[in-house]
Design a protein around this motif. Sequence first.
Motif, short mmCIF file in Angstrom:
data_model
loop_
_atom_site.label_atom_id
_atom_site.label_comp_id
_atom_site.label_asym_id
_atom_site.label_seq_id
_atom_site.Cartn_x
_atom_site.Cartn_y
_atom_site.Cartn_z
N VAL A 128 48.47 35.44 39.41
CA VAL A 128 47.09 35.83 39.15
C VAL A 128 46.76 37.03 40.04
O VAL A 128 46.99 36.98 41.25
N THR A 129 46.24 38.10 39.44
CA THR A 129 45.80 39.25 40.22
C THR A 129 44.29 39.19 40.36
O THR A 129 43.57 39.19 39.36
N GLU A 130 43.82 39.12 41.62
CA GLU A 130 42.40 38.97 41.90
C GLU A 130 41.90 40.13 42.75
O GLU A 130 42.68 40.83 43.39
N SER A 146 48.71 43.36 38.32
CA SER A 146 48.21 43.65 36.97
C SER A 146 47.97 45.14 36.78
O SER A 146 48.32 45.71 35.73
N ALA A 147 47.38 45.80 37.77
CA ALA A 147 47.15 47.25 37.66
C ALA A 147 48.47 48.01 37.65
O ALA A 147 48.63 48.99 36.89
N LEU A 148 49.41 47.59 38.49
CA LEU A 148 50.73 48.23 38.48
C LEU A 148 51.37 48.15 37.11
O LEU A 148 51.83 49.16 36.56
N GLY A 163 44.69 45.87 46.96
CA GLY A 163 43.86 45.76 45.78
C GLY A 163 44.22 46.71 44.66
O GLY A 163 44.91 47.71 44.85
N CYS A 164 43.72 46.39 43.48
CA CYS A 164 44.04 47.16 42.27
C CYS A 164 43.48 48.58 42.26
O CYS A 164 44.16 49.48 41.76
N PRO A 165 42.27 48.85 42.74
CA PRO A 165 41.79 50.23 42.69
C PRO A 165 42.71 51.20 43.42
O PRO A 165 43.07 52.27 42.89
N PRO A 225 45.13 39.07 34.55
CA PRO A 225 44.30 40.13 35.12
C PRO A 225 42.86 39.70 35.37
O PRO A 225 41.97 39.92 34.55
N LEU A 226 42.61 39.13 36.55
CA LEU A 226 41.24 38.79 36.93
C LEU A 226 40.62 39.87 37.81
O LEU A 226 39.67 39.61 38.54
N ASP A 227 41.15 41.06 37.72
CA ASP A 227 40.65 42.19 38.51
C ASP A 227 39.74 43.07 37.66
O ASP A 227 39.75 43.00 36.43
#
Length: 235
Positions: free
Chosen positions: A154-156, A181-183, A66-68, A111-113
């Motif tokens: 898609v980043t979810e 997306s976060a990266l 995950g992005c966090p 970026p759907l995160d």
Amino acid sequence: MAPLHVRGKPGDVAPFVLLPGDPGRAQWIAENFLENPRPYTTYRSLLGFTGTYRGLPVSVQTTGMGCPSTAIVVEELAGLGARVLVRVGTCGVFSDALKAPELVVAQAAIPLDGTTRQYLGGKPYAPIPDYGVLEGLVGAARRQNYPHHVGMVVTEDAFYSPHHGQAMAPFGALAAEMESSALFLVARMRGMRAGAVLAVVNQVGDAQFVAPELIQEGVSRMTKVALEAFLQIEA
């Protein structure tokens, strides 16, 4: 300030870093692709290793899922001297035209995160990889003759709720994943270069992943592509 999670010291992390989500995969990559790998962090199972690939110093750093978690790791890698980051992860695809062990090279991440939204304060933004890294990954996949697809992912945040991501397929999205997306955003903010190459492991909505041997072949291919791309990229 010493990093709170990636507990390495200056000099532990190479300028070129592979970013798998899974700590087991990080260890497997280090042991099977790098010469003389040595661990520099094990804290919270965010395993990190540094070795060499064809003489080039390379690190492998777990991001977690995950992005966090990915954003934390990327922020801390910036302070440890990382310059070029490539996510080597897995993805679910939206069409049966893409199959394991084929690869997806991310041209952009929708970026759907929530992490990128928090960084940006809701401002619109298009997370994209560094062009030189993208070019390097595509070139390496071609040289290795690995079937691959280049396009949007898609980043979810919600692995078990893929409905929003699948709704982006008519607009050109090839696959769903949870970190790119976060990266891309954090790397841009911190003056690093980033890209992502992903192994196909299922079609979104499937009840299970493809056979383990197909996943392993995809992981091997994407790792080879990323490492060969590093040899063509300036840090």
